[in-house]
Design an enzyme around this catalytic site. Structure first.
Site, short mmCIF file in Angstrom:
data_model
loop_
_atom_site.label_atom_id
_atom_site.label_comp_id
_atom_site.label_asym_id
_atom_site.label_seq_id
_atom_site.Cartn_x
_atom_site.Cartn_y
_atom_site.Cartn_z
N HIS A 1 0.83 -1.21 0.00
CA HIS A 1 0.00 0.00 0.00
C HIS A 1 0.87 1.26 0.00
O HIS A 1 0.81 2.09 0.92
CB HIS A 1 -0.93 -0.01 1.22
N TYR B 1 -12.79 -11.18 -4.43
CA TYR B 1 -11.49 -10.51 -4.58
C TYR B 1 -11.05 -9.91 -3.25
O TYR B 1 -9.93 -10.16 -2.77
CB TYR B 1 -11.66 -9.42 -5.64
#
Length: 388
Positions: A225, A267
């Site tokens: 991230h 997902y």
């Protein structure tokens, strides 16, 4: 632990859900199961979790067949990103992040129109990103990753989500929040080191199947991230970029994000499953995400992707002198603009431009006769599509 119990656990439908295994087989058996995986079954990747330990895969639970691999190993030599695939990819990759974009506005941008809204800016950014990764000379480096980020995401963010000038990654902590804090990105001070290691891993051939490796890369960037916003978009772009760099040019004609968006809940669940398992095992096993991607994306696109034999038949006809240069260019345009979607002769004439309708008509009839196109009649209208 007993071989019989280990085998039962490995074959169990919840073998990749450690909490469920614990409830079914008990803590002692789970401890033995995890120890055995670590000693004999895990494949260690040259990537680290936040504690500096190796990220792992469980090959015994990964089922990527040769047939599935062929779905994205078709060569589209000399072709740029498919227009239809680009449209589908832009709409879907934004939809995954709950960003609405209409086909009309995306098509306008693909045809050179200027973005007028915030969401159209985001769509325009993805187009710029896809254009960038479609160029083989744009190698995967830290500088180019930063360039991709600026093109696809960074130039369109609000001030609060922008990176500091000349900094490639975020300068503060970032959290993914659901009902609780589901994930915290890597400490920003460590991002340059971890990203450099990831890029080094991408550039080395370690024997891992390229498709599986692309899925690993997709997960890993999202795990780190490195940005305040756009991490999902960048992860999906990076996976495509890696495949293009490895010669899988057909990935530019396959809108991966369409299949991800169709299974969006699964997902995100794959990400959280890895986090939940890590809390139990303290091992970052990313097999759940790889399994998700193979089952819900690769398997499904294999059923819809343009079969290799169509391209082979076309190339054979071209080499044999049965296809003219103009017909070759028209075929490449159909492949790029429509993919496996239907089109009409009038639509092809309008989109391709600078060619007589008679040429278009002769082209589709010839390719239908050669087995490259199929037709479907709707009343007085006829539409065509590439045939497998």
């Amino acid at each position: 632990m007993e071989l019989k119990i280990f085998t039962e656990m490995l074959r169990d439908k919840n073998s990749l859900n450690f909490n469920n295994l614990k409830y079914k087989f008990g803590e002692e058996n789970l401890a033995g199961y995890l120890e055995t995986l670590g000693e004999s079954f895990y494949y260690k990747l040259p990537l680290n979790d936040f504690k500096g330990n190796s990220v792992v895969l469980l090959p015994a639970k990964i089922n990527l067949t040769t047939q599935l691999s062929k779905s994205i190993t078709i060569s589209y030599s000399g072709e740029k990103y498919g227009i239809q695939a680009m449209e589908d990819e832009i709409i879907s990759t934004l939809s995954i992040e709950h960003i609405d974009s209409s086909r009309e506005s995306v098509r306008k941008i693909l045809n050179g129109g200027a973005p007028e809204t915030s969401n159209e800016n985001k769509a325009y950014g993805i187009k710029r990103g896809l254009d960038f990764i479609a160029e083989p000379s744009n190698k995967i480096t830290e500088d180019n990753l930063y360039q991709l980020y600026k093109l696809a995401v960074g130039d369109f963010l609000d001030d609060g989500d922008r990176l500091m000038p000349e900094q490639k990654y975020r300068h503060d902590a970032v959290y993914i929040v659901g009902q609780d804090i589901e994930h915290q990105g890597l400490k920003y001070q460590l991002l340059p080191e971890y990203i450099a290691n990831m890029i080094d891993y991408m550039q080395k051939d370690d024997g891992l199947d390229h498709i599986i490796k692309s899925i690993v890369i997709h997960y890993y960037l999202a795990y780190l991230h490195p940005y305040f916003d756009g991490n999902g978009r960048m992860s999906r772009l990076l996976q495509l970029w890696y495949l293009v760099q490895k010669g899988y040019t057909s990935s530019l004609f396959i809108p991966f994000s369409v299949y991800i968006n169709e299974s969006r809940g699964m997902y995100y669940k794959a990400f959280t499953s890895i986090t939940d398992n890590f809390r139990v095992s303290q091992v970052l096993d990313i097999t759940p995400f790889v399994n998700y991607f193979i089952g819900q994306v690769i398997t499904k696109l294999q059923k819809k992707a343009e079969p290799a034999d169509t391209l082979q038949r076309f190339n054979d006809l071209l080499q044999g002198g049965e296809i003219t240069a103009k017909e070759r260019d028209l075929f490449h345009y159909v492949l790029s603009a429509y993919g496996t979607h239907e089109f009409s002769t009038k639509q092809l004439e309008k989109d391709y431009k600078n060619v007589a309708y008679a040429t278009i008509r002769n082209f589709v009839l010839k390719l239908e006769n050669k087995g490259l196109l199929s037709s479907q009649r709707y009343g007085s209208r006829v539409r065509y599509r590439l045939k497998g």
